[in-house]
Design a protein around this motif. Sequence first.
Motif, PDB file in Angstrom:
ATOM      1  N   GLN A   1      38.490  36.192  75.257  1.00  0.00           N
ATOM      2  CA  GLN A   1      39.692  36.345  76.361  1.00  0.00           C
ATOM      3  C   GLN A   1      39.721  35.135  77.264  1.00  0.00           C
ATOM      4  O   GLN A   1      40.784  34.709  77.959  1.00  0.00           O
ATOM      5  CB  GLN A   1      39.620  37.658  77.287  1.00  0.00           C
ATOM      6  CG  GLN A   1      40.916  37.840  77.980  1.00  0.00           C
ATOM      7  CD  GLN A   1      40.604  39.118  78.597  1.00  0.00           C
ATOM      8  OE1 GLN A   1      40.086  40.153  78.351  1.00  0.00           O
ATOM      9  NE2 GLN A   1      40.932  39.054  79.993  1.00  0.00           N
TER      10      GLN A   1
ATOM     11  N   CYS B   1      42.744  32.540  77.556  1.00  0.00           N
ATOM     12  CA  CYS B   1      43.804  32.832  78.150  1.00  0.00           C
ATOM     13  C   CYS B   1      43.726  32.313  79.572  1.00  0.00           C
ATOM     14  O   CYS B   1      44.655  32.436  80.376  1.00  0.00           O
ATOM     15  CB  CYS B   1      44.052  34.284  78.232  1.00  0.00           C
ATOM     16  SG  CYS B   1      44.315  35.158  76.639  1.00  0.00           S
TER      17      CYS B   1
ATOM     18  N   ARG C   1      48.600  34.138  76.837  1.00  0.00           N
ATOM     19  CA  ARG C   1      48.119  35.690  76.506  1.00  0.00           C
ATOM     20  C   ARG C   1      49.135  36.720  75.609  1.00  0.00           C
ATOM     21  O   ARG C   1      48.222  37.140  74.873  1.00  0.00           O
ATOM     22  CB  ARG C   1      48.437  36.152  77.981  1.00  0.00           C
ATOM     23  CG  ARG C   1      47.324  37.565  78.216  1.00  0.00           C
ATOM     24  CD  ARG C   1      47.499  37.838  79.555  1.00  0.00           C
ATOM     25  NE  ARG C   1      46.912  36.939  80.688  1.00  0.00           N
ATOM     26  CZ  ARG C   1      45.834  36.696  80.918  1.00  0.00           C
ATOM     27  NH1 ARG C   1      44.723  37.433  80.415  1.00  0.00           N
ATOM     28  NH2 ARG C   1      45.421  35.729  81.625  1.00  0.00           N
TER      29      ARG C   1
END
Length: 274
Positions: free
Chosen positions: A116, A119, A158
């Motif tokens: 993640q 992002c 995202r």
Amino acid sequence: NEMYARDISRKVRSAHRIRGTSGEPLSQPPYGYMKSPENKKKWIIDPEAAEVVKDIFKMTLEGKGAETIARILQEKKVLVPMAYWQSKGLPRGGKKTQPNPYKWCKTTVSKILAQQEYCGDIINFKTCSKSFKNKTRFPNDPENWAIFKDVHEPIVDRDTFEQVQKKIIKRTKRRAPKSENGEKSIFSDLLYCADCGHKLWYHVNTTNKNICFFSCSNYVKDYRGSCPTRHYVRADAIEQVVKLELQRMAQFLRDDEPMFADLLERKSNREIAE
């Protein structure tokens, strides 16, 4: 001494917790980022590696799997992350020796797709240790993670990241084993290539399910390895060889039990000594 070590460990953990909960990254930047020369606590984009990360996400959205992506990167002679960091003189932990610096593994591709951080987020406390005596890191429950969004410049937007996660989840749903392939061979994980030392993988012929065989997992053509020969061997041939050897040993036992017991004892002693 143990009380002193425990106290030092407690203070270090406390400082580590304060830094982590304040949003300071506790880990090294992932492939695609590097530490800012002006501020070591800030990640900035590494343009060369970031392009590879973008390509990996793009190929995944196009429907390519991790193994296919790894093969494409290898064919393009893209350095694997560790080899890339070494080429840039960046110190990183992990396995340093890689016979082929361009041989990507599907696990590396999958790890990149799951991060993640691309992002623009910082995620702390992904791992934890059990005590100050045990330095081994264990995965931490996601509920214990500290996530700080939009801290640094993103490499992947995202929406793209979320789309990729959905594709991965859909693709990796556990499927029941194909009943027509039968049970796993008793020789699986026991056979190794005589030339390169890698494991022989068990296969079932796609057109004739009665034909089961083993082949080298490091074969250059099928698995992007370095072994020049596939080393195809039928499973039933291996079974026959093992049966004949067991029959020969049984006959030896019947003919000369004391000698058989003596040889067995010597073999056991050698294995203990090793």
